[in-house]
Design a protein around this motif. Structure first.
Motif, PDB file in Angstrom:
ATOM      1  N   GLU A  97       8.706 -10.824   9.114  1.00 18.62           N
ATOM      2  CA  GLU A  97       8.633 -10.853   7.685  1.00 18.62           C
ATOM      3  C   GLU A  97      10.365 -10.664   7.147  1.00 18.62           C
ATOM      4  O   GLU A  97      10.576 -10.962   6.073  1.00 18.62           O
ATOM      5  N   PRO A 111       6.933 -15.234   6.217  1.00 16.50           N
ATOM      6  CA  PRO A 111       6.229 -15.323   5.143  1.00 16.50           C
ATOM      7  C   PRO A 111       7.266 -15.174   3.669  1.00 16.50           C
ATOM      8  O   PRO A 111       7.021 -15.431   2.829  1.00 16.50           O
ATOM      9  N   ASP A 119      -1.702 -20.180   6.305  1.00 19.77           N
ATOM     10  CA  ASP A 119      -2.600 -19.142   7.107  1.00 19.77           C
ATOM     11  C   ASP A 119      -2.305 -17.710   6.861  1.00 19.77           C
ATOM     12  O   ASP A 119      -2.690 -16.829   6.988  1.00 19.77           O
ATOM     13  N   SER A 120      -1.060 -17.581   5.985  1.00 16.68           N
ATOM     14  CA  SER A 120      -0.539 -16.071   5.441  1.00 16.68           C
ATOM     15  C   SER A 120      -0.809 -16.334   3.981  1.00 16.68           C
ATOM     16  O   SER A 120      -0.526 -15.213   3.397  1.00 16.68           O
TER      17      SER A 120
END
Length: 211
Positions: A23, A49, A113-114
């Motif tokens: 992240e 992300p 997917d996140s």
């Protein structure tokens, strides 16, 4: 490595893939790989992300706007990037980023997917997507909760190919005005409703692949 600054002098780099960097990885340093003098054409960023979060590739424009200057007096730089795959939906689909990419950008893969709990794209994200005036191929991949594709896709008139993969809650395509420019449609592991509607488009879109 928290930014791409260590790579910023690799002016001959054509393709870059970043996976599982966490992240904290941000795109600072990417700018010099994407403007005149850089040659980056393909970029994959997965598992970071917030990679594009709050990035303004044209900070001079933002500064002039804040000071009351006229935007047309600032020559905006443009990107060399052709293809991008990313899971940072919120960071990428912001007006400054999409405006920067628009001149050369032809293929975008959005990986969800996140994006747990995301059922639709925001109005701001839809508006930013429409700024990608050279976009020819768009892929939606692995959006588990997404219920509808961006309605504003009908305004991306350059789009030739749309792919929707592993998006089980999407049941329809955007309105019919959008379908006229499509040449290829790919639907994989999606809902029966979406597959049935796509089968009804056979003969309208030249190349349809459903499985």
């Amino acid at each position: 490595m928290g930014t791409l600054e260590p790579l910023s002098n690799l002016s001959s780099l054509i393709s870059l893939e970043l996976q599982g960097c966490g992240e904290d990885l941000k795109c600072q340093g990417l700018w010099s790989l994407l403007i005149t003098g850089g040659h980056l054409k393909e970029l994959i960023v997965l598992g970071s992300p917030s990679f594009f979060a709050d990035w303004d590739p044209n900070p001079r424009r933002a500064l002039e706007d804040a000071e009351g200057g006229e935007e047309q007096q600032t020559q905006l730089v443009s990107s060399t990037l052709w293809e991008l795959m990313t899971g940072d939906i919120a960071g990428l689909l912001a007006a400054p980023v999409c405006r920067f990419l628009s001149s050369s950008f032809t293929k975008l893969t959005l990986v969800g997917d996140s994006c747990e709990g995301m059922v639709r794209f925001s109005k701001e994200q839809e508006d930013a997507l429409q700024l990608l005036s050279s976009l020819q191929e768009l892929v939606f991949l692995d959006f588990k909760d997404l219920q509808q594709l961006p309605a504003g896709l009908c305004n991306v008139t350059s789009l030739k190919m749309l792919s929707v993969h592993y998006c089980p809650d999407v049941s329809s395509l955007p309105n019919d005005a959008f379908l006229g420019s499509l040449e290829k449609l790919r639907v994989c592991n999606c809902s029966k409703e979406l597959k049935d509607k796509c089968r009804g488009l056979v003969g309208t879109i030249p190349d349809i692949w459903i499985f």
